[in-house]
Design a protein around this motif. Structure first.
Motif, short mmCIF file in Angstrom:
data_model
loop_
_atom_site.label_atom_id
_atom_site.label_comp_id
_atom_site.label_asym_id
_atom_site.label_seq_id
_atom_site.Cartn_x
_atom_site.Cartn_y
_atom_site.Cartn_z
N ASP A 1 0.84 -1.20 0.00
CA ASP A 1 0.00 0.00 0.00
C ASP A 1 0.88 1.25 0.00
OD1 ASP A 1 -2.19 -1.67 0.17
OD2 ASP A 1 -2.58 -1.29 2.30
N ALA A 2 0.39 2.29 -0.62
CA ALA A 2 1.06 3.60 -0.57
C ALA A 2 0.30 4.47 0.42
CB ALA A 2 1.06 4.25 -1.95
N GLY A 3 1.04 4.99 1.39
CA GLY A 3 0.41 5.82 2.41
C GLY A 3 1.01 7.20 2.50
N ALA A 4 0.91 7.79 3.67
CA ALA A 4 1.38 9.16 3.88
C ALA A 4 2.89 9.22 4.11
CB ALA A 4 0.65 9.78 5.07
N LEU A 5 3.56 8.07 4.22
CA LEU A 5 4.97 8.05 4.55
C LEU A 5 5.81 8.94 3.63
CD1 LEU A 5 7.53 6.64 5.91
CD2 LEU A 5 7.48 5.17 3.89
N HIS B 1 4.16 11.05 9.98
CA HIS B 1 3.83 10.51 11.31
C HIS B 1 2.57 9.65 11.26
CE1 HIS B 1 1.53 14.21 10.75
NE2 HIS B 1 0.62 13.66 11.53
N ASP B 2 1.78 9.81 10.20
CA ASP B 2 0.52 9.08 10.05
C ASP B 2 0.75 7.87 9.14
OD1 ASP B 2 -2.04 8.14 9.64
OD2 ASP B 2 -2.67 9.83 8.38
N LEU B 3 1.03 6.72 9.75
CA LEU B 3 1.31 5.52 8.96
C LEU B 3 0.06 4.66 8.75
CD1 LEU B 3 4.76 4.46 10.47
CD2 LEU B 3 4.28 5.85 8.44
N VAL C 1 6.16 1.41 5.37
CA VAL C 1 5.23 0.91 4.35
C VAL C 1 5.01 -0.60 4.48
CG1 VAL C 1 5.84 2.68 2.67
CG2 VAL C 1 7.05 0.50 2.63
N ASP C 2 5.77 -1.23 5.36
CA ASP C 2 5.75 -2.67 5.45
C ASP C 2 4.96 -3.13 6.67
OD1 ASP C 2 7.48 -2.67 3.28
OD2 ASP C 2 9.21 -2.47 4.58
N PHE D 1 11.18 11.58 7.98
CA PHE D 1 10.40 11.94 9.15
C PHE D 1 10.88 13.26 9.75
CE2 PHE D 1 9.99 7.40 8.72
CZ PHE D 1 8.67 7.14 9.03
N ILE D 2 9.95 14.00 10.29
CA ILE D 2 10.30 15.22 11.02
C ILE D 2 10.85 14.86 12.39
CG2 ILE D 2 9.39 17.34 12.05
CD1 ILE D 2 7.35 17.40 9.75
#
Length: 370
Positions: free
Chosen positions: A120-124, A131-133, A227-228, A297-298
């Motif tokens: 899946d492709a997320g917000a990473l 921060h929203d995985l 992502v994993d 990541f921040i």
């Protein structure tokens, strides 16, 4: 006569702004170079920022790729494994392969093959929201009709090319997320039938068949990359699904990476031996260049391989070479993460920390043989 090795480096094809949908994640229009360029140290001694000696180049530019191909081949990297994506009923990030590598005048000097990164492709990828995985932008799993569309494209567009990498004449195709594949297709039996269709489609297209790889994981895997998720599948399932071989994508997928690089190597060697006993098809040894995905990541992200010097990388490469030499009945393939995974701090490309040190390590092991 020197033995020839197939040294295959994964390519993360996000260092371009030519794909319009990349602006969802990297609005500056330079792909994930945006995150690399902005990366800063998170603690005293953290070896960031790092800068690419070649600059923040567009890897969908054939002139850029001509330069990169020459550098790769000169140092002993002779295969690229392109991360390949299919989201929202169409390919994603194909520009680096189609417009960069395949239009480079010297691409015949190298082989390539595809790894379907079907997670899946997320917000990473968007550092502002990494921060929203939990949020999913696009799902990686596909139903049968979509599987057939995607694989038909792969067969037609890539498998017939003269520099597509083959084993026993069969094009090699790697799949990253087997649980995601099975879930999307509707179960193990449905996945078996889909894979059988894929093989038959290759034969109908005039190919001698298909060599199907899967990305190996481990019970110790954790979601360091962002992502994993869960990737564990019982060993007997891989045999049922009909895979022909396996390799790893990252040390982080089977080890606790909060260690010095040198301390990881005995554990890596032990894992290779375990896999050789567990499976009755080839395992191709894998070498990771390191792991630290803090550039994405921040806030601070734990999980960092320490002291990934060219000298220690060379030890890992020699270990992989020895594994290949001790398995003369299988192709001399070694996978490396990676050519350009800058945001995971696992790359061969020259930087302002070690210069060409990583590439020179490859050359010493695989080109400067006595």
């Amino acid at each position: 006569m020197k033995k020839q090795y197939d040294v295959a480096a994964y390519i993360w094809p996000a260092y371009t702004g030519d794909e319009p949908r990349t602006r969802i994640f990297w609005p500056e229009g330079m792909g994930e170079w945006q995150s690399v360029k902005a990366a800063q140290a998170k603690f005293p001694g953290h070896q960031w920022p790092r800068k690419p000696l070649w600059g923040y180049v567009n890897e969908a530019d054939p002139y850029v790729m001509e330069m990169e191909i020459e550098a790769a081949v000169d140092h002993g990297v002779n295969v690229f494994i392109y991360d390949w994506y299919w989201y929202d009923r169409r390919p994603f990030l194909e520009n680096c392969l189609n417009d960069g590598f395949l239009k480079a005048k010297n691409n015949g000097k190298m082989k390539f093959y595809l790894m379907w990164a079907n997670h899946d492709a997320g917000a990473l990828w968007d550092k502002r929201n990494s921060h929203d995985l939990e949020t999913v932008v696009w799902q990686g799993g596909v139903e049968l009709a979509e599987f057939k569309r995607a694989m038909s494209r792969v067969i037609e567009k890539y498998f017939h090319l003269p520099n597509y990498y083959t084993i026993d004449g069969k094009p090699v195709f790697m799949i990253y997320d087997i649980p995601g594949l099975v879930k999307g297709l509707g179960g193990v039996q449905a996945a078996q039938e889909a894979i059988e269709w894929f093989r038959e489609a290759c034969v109908r297209a005039g190919l001698p068949g298909l060599h199907l790889q899967f990305t190996m994981w481990s019970d110790a895997a954790t979601n360091l990359s962002g992502v994993d998720g869960e990737k564990n599948v019982p060993a007997e399932r891989f045999k049922e699904l009909g895979f022909d071989s396996t390799s790893h994508y990252q040390f982080a997928h089977f080890l606790n990476v909060d260690q010095d690089y040198a301390d990881l190597l005995p554990q890596v060697k032990a894992e290779w031996a375990r896999l050789e006993k567990k499976f009755d098809f080839p395992y191709f040894p894998h070498v990771s260049m390191g792991w630290d995905n803090n550039p994405r990541f921040i806030e601070f992200r734990p999980g960092i391989i320490r002291d990934c010097t060219p000298e220690k990388i060379e030890r890992a490469l020699r270990m992989a070479k020895e594994y290949v030499d001790s398995h003369p009945n299988q192709p001399p393939l070694i996978t490396i993460n990676s050519w350009n995974e800058w945001t995971e701090t696992s790359y061969l490309q020259p930087d302002d920390l070690y210069g060409y040190g990583y590439l020179e390590a490859i050359k010493r092991v695989f080109k400067d043989q006595e």
